[in-house]
Motif scaffolding. Structure first.
Motif, PDB file in Angstrom:
ATOM      1  N   ARG A  24       0.450  -1.368   0.111  1.00  0.00           N
ATOM      2  CA  ARG A  24      -0.434   0.187   0.406  1.00  0.00           C
ATOM      3  C   ARG A  24       1.191   1.447   0.319  1.00  0.00           C
ATOM      4  NH1 ARG A  24      -4.615  -1.972  -1.844  1.00  0.00           N
ATOM      5  NH2 ARG A  24      -5.603  -3.015  -1.020  1.00  0.00           N
ATOM      6  N   GLU A  25       1.936   1.203  -1.161  1.00  0.00           N
ATOM      7  CA  GLU A  25       2.769   2.592  -1.122  1.00  0.00           C
ATOM      8  C   GLU A  25       2.150   3.731  -1.806  1.00  0.00           C
ATOM      9  OE1 GLU A  25       5.800   3.372   0.184  1.00  0.00           O
ATOM     10  OE2 GLU A  25       6.616   2.260   1.709  1.00  0.00           O
ATOM     11  N   PRO A  26       2.024   4.870  -1.514  1.00  0.00           N
ATOM     12  CA  PRO A  26       1.059   5.781  -1.883  1.00  0.00           C
ATOM     13  C   PRO A  26       2.628   6.040  -2.994  1.00  0.00           C
ATOM     14  CG  PRO A  26       2.285   6.438  -0.060  1.00  0.00           C
ATOM     15  CD  PRO A  26       2.761   4.791   0.159  1.00  0.00           C
ATOM     16  N   VAL A  27       3.270   5.543  -3.229  1.00  0.00           N
ATOM     17  CA  VAL A  27       3.982   6.498  -4.326  1.00  0.00           C
ATOM     18  C   VAL A  27       4.346   5.596  -5.334  1.00  0.00           C
ATOM     19  CG1 VAL A  27       6.110   7.559  -5.228  1.00  0.00           C
ATOM     20  CG2 VAL A  27       5.182   8.262  -2.701  1.00  0.00           C
ATOM     21  N   ALA A  65      11.645   4.238 -11.704  1.00  0.00           N
ATOM     22  CA  ALA A  65      12.202   3.176 -12.082  1.00  0.00           C
ATOM     23  C   ALA A  65      11.650   2.069 -11.436  1.00  0.00           C
ATOM     24  CB  ALA A  65      13.281   4.238 -11.770  1.00  0.00           C
ATOM     25  N   ARG A  66      10.895   1.635 -10.892  1.00  0.00           N
ATOM     26  CA  ARG A  66      10.572   0.246 -10.367  1.00  0.00           C
ATOM     27  C   ARG A  66       9.352  -0.363 -11.257  1.00  0.00           C
ATOM     28  NH1 ARG A  66       9.507   1.176  -4.055  1.00  0.00           N
ATOM     29  NH2 ARG A  66       9.938  -0.838  -4.439  1.00  0.00           N
ATOM     30  N   THR A  67       9.210   0.517 -12.272  1.00  0.00           N
ATOM     31  CA  THR A  67       7.397   0.068 -13.211  1.00  0.00           C
ATOM     32  C   THR A  67       7.811  -0.636 -14.617  1.00  0.00           C
ATOM     33  OG1 THR A  67       7.046   2.400 -14.018  1.00  0.00           O
ATOM     34  CG2 THR A  67       5.970   1.237 -11.771  1.00  0.00           C
ATOM     35  N   ALA A  68       8.109  -1.784 -14.431  1.00  0.00           N
ATOM     36  CA  ALA A  68       8.449  -2.509 -15.836  1.00  0.00           C
ATOM     37  C   ALA A  68       6.833  -2.356 -16.957  1.00  0.00           C
ATOM     38  CB  ALA A  68       8.162  -4.167 -15.694  1.00  0.00           C
ATOM     39  N   HIS A  69       7.832  -2.763 -17.844  1.00  0.00           N
ATOM     40  CA  HIS A  69       6.324  -2.413 -19.126  1.00  0.00           C
ATOM     41  C   HIS A  69       6.204  -4.216 -19.725  1.00  0.00           C
ATOM     42  CE1 HIS A  69       9.771  -1.939 -21.655  1.00  0.00           C
ATOM     43  NE2 HIS A  69       8.666  -2.583 -22.682  1.00  0.00           N
ATOM     44  N   VAL A  90       1.811  -1.185 -25.827  1.00  0.00           N
ATOM     45  CA  VAL A  90       2.831  -0.694 -24.418  1.00  0.00           C
ATOM     46  C   VAL A  90       2.059  -0.638 -23.474  1.00  0.00           C
ATOM     47  CG1 VAL A  90       5.215   0.068 -23.348  1.00  0.00           C
ATOM     48  CG2 VAL A  90       4.748  -0.496 -26.061  1.00  0.00           C
ATOM     49  N   TYR A  91       1.879  -1.154 -22.484  1.00  0.00           N
ATOM     50  CA  TYR A  91       2.121  -0.823 -21.247  1.00  0.00           C
ATOM     51  C   TYR A  91       1.983  -0.645 -19.760  1.00  0.00           C
ATOM     52  CZ  TYR A  91      -2.618  -3.276 -23.185  1.00  0.00           C
ATOM     53  OH  TYR A  91      -3.690  -3.307 -24.057  1.00  0.00           O
ATOM     54  N   ARG A  92       2.404   0.374 -18.920  1.00  0.00           N
ATOM     55  CA  ARG A  92       3.156   0.744 -17.731  1.00  0.00           C
ATOM     56  C   ARG A  92       2.505   1.020 -16.778  1.00  0.00           C
ATOM     57  NH1 ARG A  92       8.715   1.704 -17.159  1.00  0.00           N
ATOM     58  NH2 ARG A  92       8.800   1.741 -19.292  1.00  0.00           N
ATOM     59  N   GLU A  93       2.338  -0.470 -14.966  1.00  0.00           N
ATOM     60  CA  GLU A  93       2.001   0.309 -14.275  1.00  0.00           C
ATOM     61  C   GLU A  93       1.929   1.811 -13.992  1.00  0.00           C
ATOM     62  OE1 GLU A  93      -0.178  -1.313 -12.706  1.00  0.00           O
ATOM     63  OE2 GLU A  93      -0.164  -3.332 -13.897  1.00  0.00           O
ATOM     64  N   ALA A  94       0.841   2.464 -13.603  1.00  0.00           N
ATOM     65  CA  ALA A  94       0.775   3.392 -12.978  1.00  0.00           C
ATOM     66  C   ALA A  94       0.413   3.796 -11.687  1.00  0.00           C
ATOM     67  CB  ALA A  94      -0.144   4.765 -14.182  1.00  0.00           C
ATOM     68  N   GLY A  95      -0.428   2.840 -10.962  1.00  0.00           N
ATOM     69  CA  GLY A  95      -1.051   2.658 -10.237  1.00  0.00           C
ATOM     70  C   GLY A  95      -0.567   1.036  -9.063  1.00  0.00           C
TER      71      GLY A  95
END
Length: 205
Positions: free
Chosen positions: A82-85, A89-93, A100-105
């Motif tokens: 439940r990290e709010p930020v 650099a830690r999200t993979a696509h 192309v999808y990248r997690e934003a939440g």
């Protein structure tokens, strides 16, 4: 072997296969009924459940919507902290069908947010989607062509659209360089899922 059961002993299905089987049964759906909702043949869905075939990210999204869960939970990821930020650099696509999808939440929430890049020439541009919940699209770069019901809209950067996703909708890039957008959707269970086709994509004729 019955197509309504997980693979026989001796096989090692992927982790997602048994979860798909368990979620389908928990929702009280036969293999045939679930396949109709997600726009697959019963044989194809059976192969996903037994691990003989791996679902694409768009198919995982459709399955998650249909079964009232999240893609993260479907993939068996550890409960989120439940990290709010969410650090870029830690999200993979992930790429599927040219998108192309990248997690934003964060995972495990009541809604999912993705940063999506849609190319100008995409095999998915003619797919009409219908599923329970709400959807929000916010254009970051390029221009987006949104077909919503019988209306068509052209969205420029910083334009957005927020709509009931039971309305048939179609997304395509309107510029040669494609379009990049923020895509947010809720993961709601709905008794009207049968009426709104449970997220089934339909190709425009």
């Amino acid at each position: 072997m019955s197509p309504d059961r997980p693979g026989p002993s001796g096989e090692t299905p992927s982790d997602v296969g048994p979860r798909l089987y368990e979620l389908r049964r928990a929702n009280g759906l036969t293999l045939e009924a679930a396949a109709r909702r997600v726009g697959l043949s019963p044989a194809h869905l059976s192969r996903l459940e037994t691990g003989r075939r791996q679902p694409s990210l768009p198919m995982l999204l459709t399955l998650a919507r249909t079964y009232g869960t999240t893609v993260s939970e479907l993939l068996g990821e550890a409960p989120p902290e439940r990290e709010p930020v969410i650090r870029a650099a830690r999200t993979a696509h992930t790429e599927s069908g040219g998108w192309v999808y990248r997690e934003a939440g964060g995972a495990g929430r009541a809604m999912q947010a993705l940063r999506v890049r849609v190319p100008a020439d995409s095999a998915q541009r003619d797919l009409v989607r219908v599923h329970p919940g709400e959807e929000l699209l916010y254009v970051l770069r390029g221009e987006l062509r949104l077909s919503l019901g019988d209306a068509e809209h052209l969205l420029a950067p910083e334009d957005s659209a927020h709509f009931d996703s039971r309305t048939p909708h179609r997304i395509a890039a309107a510029t040669a360089e494609g379009v990049e957008l923020l895509f947010v959707h809720t993961l709601l269970r709905s008794g009207a899922a049968e009426l709104c086709l449970g997220g089934t994509p339909h190709r425009v004729r």
